[in-house]
Design a protein around this motif. Sequence first.
Motif, PDB file in Angstrom:
ATOM      1  N   TYR A  99       0.522   8.339   6.536  1.00  0.00           N
ATOM      2  CA  TYR A  99      -0.660   7.903   5.804  1.00  0.00           C
ATOM      3  C   TYR A  99      -0.412   6.524   5.206  1.00  0.00           C
ATOM      4  N   GLN A 155      -2.300   4.296   2.346  1.00  0.00           N
ATOM      5  CA  GLN A 155      -3.331   4.281   1.305  1.00  0.00           C
ATOM      6  C   GLN A 155      -4.300   5.464   1.467  1.00  0.00           C
ATOM      7  N   GLY A 156      -3.726   6.630   1.779  1.00  0.00           N
ATOM      8  CA  GLY A 156      -4.510   7.853   1.874  1.00  0.00           C
ATOM      9  C   GLY A 156      -5.195   8.089   3.204  1.00  0.00           C
ATOM     10  N   ILE A 157      -5.121   7.135   4.117  1.00  0.00           N
ATOM     11  CA  ILE A 157      -5.769   7.274   5.427  1.00  0.00           C
ATOM     12  C   ILE A 157      -4.727   7.672   6.467  1.00  0.00           C
ATOM     13  N   ARG A 158      -5.018   8.749   7.199  1.00  0.00           N
ATOM     14  CA  ARG A 158      -4.070   9.207   8.221  1.00  0.00           C
ATOM     15  C   ARG A 158      -4.018   8.208   9.371  1.00  0.00           C
ATOM     16  N   GLN A 192      -3.229   6.870  13.124  1.00  0.00           N
ATOM     17  CA  GLN A 192      -3.288   7.358  14.504  1.00  0.00           C
ATOM     18  C   GLN A 192      -2.097   6.761  15.255  1.00  0.00           C
ATOM     19  N   THR A 226      -4.184   1.847  12.145  1.00  0.00           N
ATOM     20  CA  THR A 226      -4.975   2.008  10.931  1.00  0.00           C
ATOM     21  C   THR A 226      -6.347   1.375  11.190  1.00  0.00           C
ATOM     22  N   PRO A 227      -7.356   1.681  10.370  1.00  0.00           N
ATOM     23  CA  PRO A 227      -8.711   1.196  10.657  1.00  0.00           C
ATOM     24  C   PRO A 227      -8.856  -0.319  10.767  1.00  0.00           C
ATOM     25  N   GLU A 228      -8.003  -1.074  10.103  1.00  0.00           N
ATOM     26  CA  GLU A 228      -8.167  -2.533  10.141  1.00  0.00           C
ATOM     27  C   GLU A 228      -7.549  -3.191  11.374  1.00  0.00           C
ATOM     28  N   ARG A 258       0.841  -1.186   0.000  1.00  0.00           N
ATOM     29  CA  ARG A 258       0.000   0.000   0.000  1.00  0.00           C
ATOM     30  C   ARG A 258       0.885   1.248   0.000  1.00  0.00           C
TER      31      ARG A 258
END
Length: 185
Positions: free
Chosen positions: A150, A152-155, A157, A169-171, A50
């Motif tokens: 980032y 894949q474009g997601i910042r 945390q 990351t969200p996953e 990614r």
Amino acid sequence: MAEIPANIQRAREQWRYRGQERPPFAEPVDDTQESVWDYPRPPRIEIDSRQVIVRYCDTLVAETIQAFRVLETASPPCFYVPRQAISDGVLVRSPGSSFCEWKGSAQWWSIVLPDRTKLLNAAWSYEEPFEGFERIAGFVSFYPALVECYVQGIRVQPQPGRFYGGWVTPEVVGPFKGLPGTESW
């Protein structure tokens, strides 16, 4: 490659959770998520294709689609980027260092921008890691609490606490090591 001292071997054997069972307090996951409690000890290195971008003060610090993720029980992954993905001249060696019982001695790096803006100890690398971690030798990871990271474009945390540099990351599902009381996780 650095030799693993006997006291480090003993420390490695003390961990209860090693990715083989989730503790009762682990958060549930769905089909799109990973539990950090399924990550192993010793940590596993995975290729991640990614797009990874690191920015500081609107300056591109690094960009790659050839990162490694290091997955360790109880912690969100750390993403390591190859040196050639880092913008020329923005990283300078810091005098500090730290130690990981799995990877060895870490070298710290500071970011210095052309306008002389400086961010101390924003990144780290393992120049001569322990056996099993040779793939990340010379690769660099950044603290998402200090710089914008980032995937894949997601910042990303930052991992909780001030010591660890995991990329949430969200996953990825926890809870994550890092807050007071989680030292033995």
